[in-house]
Scaffold this active site. Structure first.
Site, PDB file in Angstrom:
ATOM      1  N   GLU A 169       0.929  -1.139  -0.022  1.00 45.94           N
ATOM      2  CA  GLU A 169       0.051   0.006  -0.081  1.00 45.94           C
ATOM      3  C   GLU A 169       0.853   1.223  -0.158  1.00 45.94           C
ATOM      4  O   GLU A 169       1.246   1.586   1.128  1.00 45.94           O
ATOM      5  CB  GLU A 169      -0.778   0.065   1.301  1.00 45.94           C
ATOM      6  CG  GLU A 169      -1.933  -1.222   1.215  1.00 45.94           C
ATOM      7  CD  GLU A 169      -3.012  -1.021   2.194  1.00 45.94           C
ATOM      8  OE1 GLU A 169      -4.160  -0.867   1.625  1.00 45.94           O
ATOM      9  OE2 GLU A 169      -2.933  -0.506   3.294  1.00 45.94           O
ATOM     10  N   GLY A 175      -6.430   6.445   0.346  1.00 45.90           N
ATOM     11  CA  GLY A 175      -7.589   7.681   0.762  1.00 45.90           C
ATOM     12  C   GLY A 175      -7.394   8.814  -0.035  1.00 45.90           C
ATOM     13  O   GLY A 175      -8.059   9.972   0.285  1.00 45.90           O
TER      14      GLY A 175
HETATM   15  P1  PGA Z   1      -8.418   3.133   0.260  1.00 44.40           P
HETATM   16  O1  PGA Z   1      -7.519   2.787   1.705  1.00 44.40           O
HETATM   17  O2  PGA Z   1      -8.734   2.168  -0.666  1.00 44.40           O
HETATM   18  O3  PGA Z   1      -9.160   4.225   0.991  1.00 44.40           O
HETATM   19  O4  PGA Z   1      -7.294   4.197  -0.240  1.00 44.40           O
HETATM   20  C1  PGA Z   1      -6.723   1.517   1.586  1.00 44.40           C
HETATM   21  C2  PGA Z   1      -6.407   0.913   3.051  1.00 44.40           C
HETATM   22  O5  PGA Z   1      -5.749   1.816   3.641  1.00 44.40           O
HETATM   23  O6  PGA Z   1      -6.371  -0.150   2.994  1.00 44.40           O
END
Ligand code: PGA
Length: 261
Positions: A169, A175
């Site tokens: 990630e 986000g």
């Molecule tokens: P997101 O979060 O899909 O809202 O970007 C992913 C995560 O933090 O696991």
């Protein structure tokens, strides 16, 4: 076929027990008995029991906790142990999420202790790794991923390694609506698999599922999952609505069908 994809919903601090129940009852109806990808839901601790109840009739949805203590029990106010979440039917636990690392000061060493405690309790860790934008811009992507992986898996021996799921990630994609391009994701995933090969061997590295996380949505899942080393997704924002989470699962399924047809 490459590894069976795992699509996981990380609900973060959303969804009360009642909301969890409502979500999963309608989601279950949509999902039916399909089983082309593994589906995992990670609600907040207080909603784990509701999630287990609502998913019990189907064998298709596994439950994950979003965190846990490395300690087995004791005077640790506010903490939750591996045994506690296991009793609530958790098969997985998300560990080392970047929000835990940056907002709550979790270190590589602390996360490594949690990984071992989870495996001892027969819970599969979803170990999150990823670089910040500053680290990427400073060409430190590989250095950061390698450090986080080697530390997180320090005490994981070969026979337990494939119980782990790795989630790549990139912090700048979480986000923010900014997804890593499919090429950027593949590059990082291939590097992670190379480190796993060094830590274990090619056979073990080839069995470990590496999810991508960071602004995954129905519109971009197909491109991401069609990359050789991308084996699923850890989804935050887009997992909070039944339709969009289901859209991501369908996108992943179509890819699996196309490649096995
Ligand atoms: P997101 O979060 O899909 O809202 O970007 C992913 C995560 O933090 O696991």
């Amino acid at each position: 076929m490459k590894r069976k994809p795992i699509i996981a919903a990380n609900w973060k601090m959303h969804m009360t027990p009642q909301e969890t129940d409502e979500f999963l009852r309608s989601f279950n109806r949509l999902l039916g008995s399909r089983d082309v990808v593994d589906v995992v839901i990670a609600p907040p601790f207080v909603s784990l029991a509701a999630a287990a109840d609502a998913t019990r009739p189907s064998e298709n949805i596994a439950i994950a906790a979003q965190n846990m203590s490395p300690e087995p029990a004791g005077a640790f106010t506010g903490e939750i142990s591996a045994r506690m979440i296991k009793e609530l039917d958790c098969d997985y636990v998300i560990l080392g999420h970047s929000e835990r690392r940056t907002l709550f000061g979790e270190t590589d060493d602390y996360i490594q202790r949690k990984v071992s405690a989870a495996l001892d309790a027969r819970i599969k860790p979803i170990l999150c790794v990823g670089e910040t934008l500053e680290e990427r811009d400073a060409n430190k992507l590989e250095e950061v991923l390698e450090r986080q992986l080697r530390a997180g898996m320090k005490d994981v021996n070969r026979s337990r390694a494939d119980d782990l799921v790795i989630a790549y990630e990139p912090v700048w994609a979480i986000g923010t609506g900014r997804t890593a391009s499919a090429e950027q994701a593949q590059e990082a995933h291939a590097f992670i698999r190379k480190v796993l090969t060094e830590l274990y061997d090619a056979e073990v590295a080839g069995q470990i599922c590496i999810q991508y996380g960071g602004s995954v949505k129905p519109a971009n899942i197909a491109e991401l999952i069609s990359q050789e080393d991308v084996d699923g997704a850890l989804v935050g924002g887009a997992s909070l609505e039944v339709d969009s989470f289901f859209g991501i699962i369908k996108g992943a399924e179509e890819h699996v069908r196309d490649t096995t047809a």
